[in-house]
Write an enzyme that holds these catalytic residues in place. Structure first.
Site, short mmCIF file in Angstrom:
data_model
loop_
_atom_site.label_atom_id
_atom_site.label_comp_id
_atom_site.label_asym_id
_atom_site.label_seq_id
_atom_site.Cartn_x
_atom_site.Cartn_y
_atom_site.Cartn_z
CG HIS A 193 -4.36 -0.60 -0.95
ND1 HIS A 193 -4.08 -0.76 0.38
CD2 HIS A 193 -5.05 -1.71 -1.30
CE1 HIS A 193 -4.58 -1.91 0.80
NE2 HIS A 193 -5.17 -2.51 -0.20
CG ASP A 217 -6.25 -5.17 2.27
OD1 ASP A 217 -6.79 -6.24 2.60
OD2 ASP A 217 -6.27 -4.73 1.10
CB SER A 233 -0.93 -0.06 1.21
OG SER A 233 -1.85 0.98 1.18
#
Lengths: 188, 289
Positions: free
Chosen positions: A39, A131, A12
């Site tokens: 992401h 996540d 991310s």
């Protein structure tokens, strides 16, 4: 140990630098399928173009219904969850965000582990959320290998930390040492 | 004692039985949905409803009154946005609607409309193009609860900010707020937008050609279908469209494995905007006519 069939990577915040280092260190003889869930709000094909000059393997946005080919890096498109069908073809979904994310690393890890079972390596890199932790735990439960970037050296330590707390890891290494490890595991 | 079966194999059996029960008892056919997403949704439902297994979920569905409604809800196309992917709506506005203007009556079919956000986006586009009065939008879904929500046109106010941005990016000339009234934490789209919309139940898997359409919108619905079902649905759209009629799919949908794609030409492939070919291709039913 049999070499794995696939490597699934989640990252991310700080992902560009991390992916550049990781993909630059991958041995070009690898025949495994590489899956990346990252992401980014931006255009993933642009990210692929930027990473292409650093990556030893060809890198492209994962396309719906296309096969997950070996020796290739497939990146989840922005705005869609990336899943795999049992016949190793990609599927996309616009189901709800998971941990505020779509694509979600948990979703990709979960689907990849359904397909590859113990023959999968999951890698969690830098990121500022949690996540991937749940997905990595599933990979381990199915007998796959878990690799986590050392949180202390990560640009954003929250994600690798969450992964370690929830799933633990078979290997916890600084970023620079992850590609060499993957090469060893895959070319064994 | 039988040999142990890996959990994942066991789960496949359970999902198959669930799908079969849903079809035989209630007529909802998910057998040709692509398994990865379907399995994920079934698992999620199992957790949400605190069932210990998918088999327990199946049992509850078969034996417990209207629990099937929850199931259908859980298996439906999720919520969208107004003017999602603004460049698509901009192109519809700038390139497609001016061509549709030549028809005395314009039929638009939004297939799989879910909660209706895109239906109202279309109504606004048609209105701003001065075509709404002679247009009719058929908004269909197999999920009765979603259709009801679509018909009401009430959405959380917190979504309106993003939707307004989308609307402007899609070439909107007013303010999106001129199309709704805000009340407490909700917005309600104006009645006049609903005037020429028919919300009705239609299942792409089991139902047939629905209307003679000039434009079909079906975005991010076919991504949940197997290649075969995707192809059949594409043929259904072809047969519903007038020659030269338009088809708009989701931005990441791929037609590489759908032979029926040969009956369409791309207007803008990157936006997944297609047109039914003016002349019949070889595989079409009326090719010989």
């Amino acid at each position: 140990m049999q070499p794995p069939e696939a490597i699934a990577v989640g990252c991310s915040q700080g992902s560009f630098h991390a992916l550049r280092t990781l993909l630059g260190g991958i041995d070009r003889r690898l025949t495994q399928t590489l899956l990346i869930c990252c992401h980014t709000s931006g255009d993933v094909s642009a990210l692929c173009d930027l990473l292409a000059s650093h990556s030893t393997l060809p890198i492209r946005e994962a396309r719906e219904r296309q096969p997950a080919t070996g020796g290739t890096v497939h990146v989840a498109p922005a705005g869609y969850h990336l899943l795999l069908e049992n016949d190793r073809h990609f599927a996309l979904s616009v189901d709800e965000h998971v941990r505020y994310s779509r694509p979600s690393i948990d979703v990709m890890f979960g689907s990849a582990t359904d397909v590859y079972g113990a023959s999968l390596i999951g890698v969690v890199l830098t990121g500022a959320n949690s996540d991937g932790a749940e997905g990595l735990a599933r990979i381990r439960r199915r007998g796959g290998v878990a690799v986590v970037q050392t949180p202390e050296g990560a640009e954003a330590p929250a994600m690798p930390r969450a992964a370690l707390e929830k799933a633990g890891a078979d290997y916890c290494l600084p970023l620079e040492q992850i590609a060499p490890l993957l090469n060893r595991l895959c070319l064994a | 004692m039988p040999a142990p079966l890996p959990d994942i194999e066991l789960e496949r059996i359970e999902v198959d039985l669930f799908v079969s029960a849903l079809k035989r008892r209630f007529g909802f056919d998910f057998s040709e949905y692509a398994p990865a997403s379907l399995t994920r949704r079934v698992r999620q439902m199992m957790h949400v409803h605190h069932c210990d297994s998918i088999t327990a979920l199946t049992a509850r569905m078969l034996h417990e009154g209207d629990f099937v409604n929850e199931v259908v809800q859980g298996l439906s196309v999720p919520v969208s946005e107004m003017f999602r992917d603004p460049p698509v709506f901009r192109t519809l506005r700038e390139q497609v609607l001016p061509l549709l203007a030549s028809y005395p009556r314009i039929n638009v079919w939004q297939a799989g409309c879910a909660s209706g956000q895109e239906v109202y986006s279309l109504a606004i586009l048609l209105q701003e193009a001065g075509l709404y009065e002679r247009s009719h939008i058929f908004a269909t879904d197999f999920n009765a609860a979603a259709l009801k929500r679509a018909q009401e046109g009430i959405y959380p106010a917190k979504d309106a900010q993003l939707w307004s941005r989308n609307y402007i990016e899609a070439g909107g000339s007013q303010s999106l707020s001129s199309y709704y009234s805000a009340r407490y934490d909700f917005i309600r789209l104006h009645e006049r937008l609903r005037q020429n919309i028919t919300f009705t139940n239609h299942n792409l898997v089991t139902d047939k050609v629905f209307c003679e359409a000039h434009l079909v919108l079906c975005r991010n619905v076919l991504i949940y279908f197997s290649n075969e079902l995707q192809n059949r649905t594409l043929a259904l759209f072809r047969d519903s469209l007038v020659r030269g009629g338009y088809l708009c799919l989701g931005l990441r949908e791929s037609l590489d494995f759908a032979p029926a794609a040969a009956d369409f030409t791309a207007i803008d492939a990157s936006l997944r905007l297609y047109r039914r070919k003016l002349h019949p291709a070889s595989g079409e039913p009326d090719a010989a006519a």
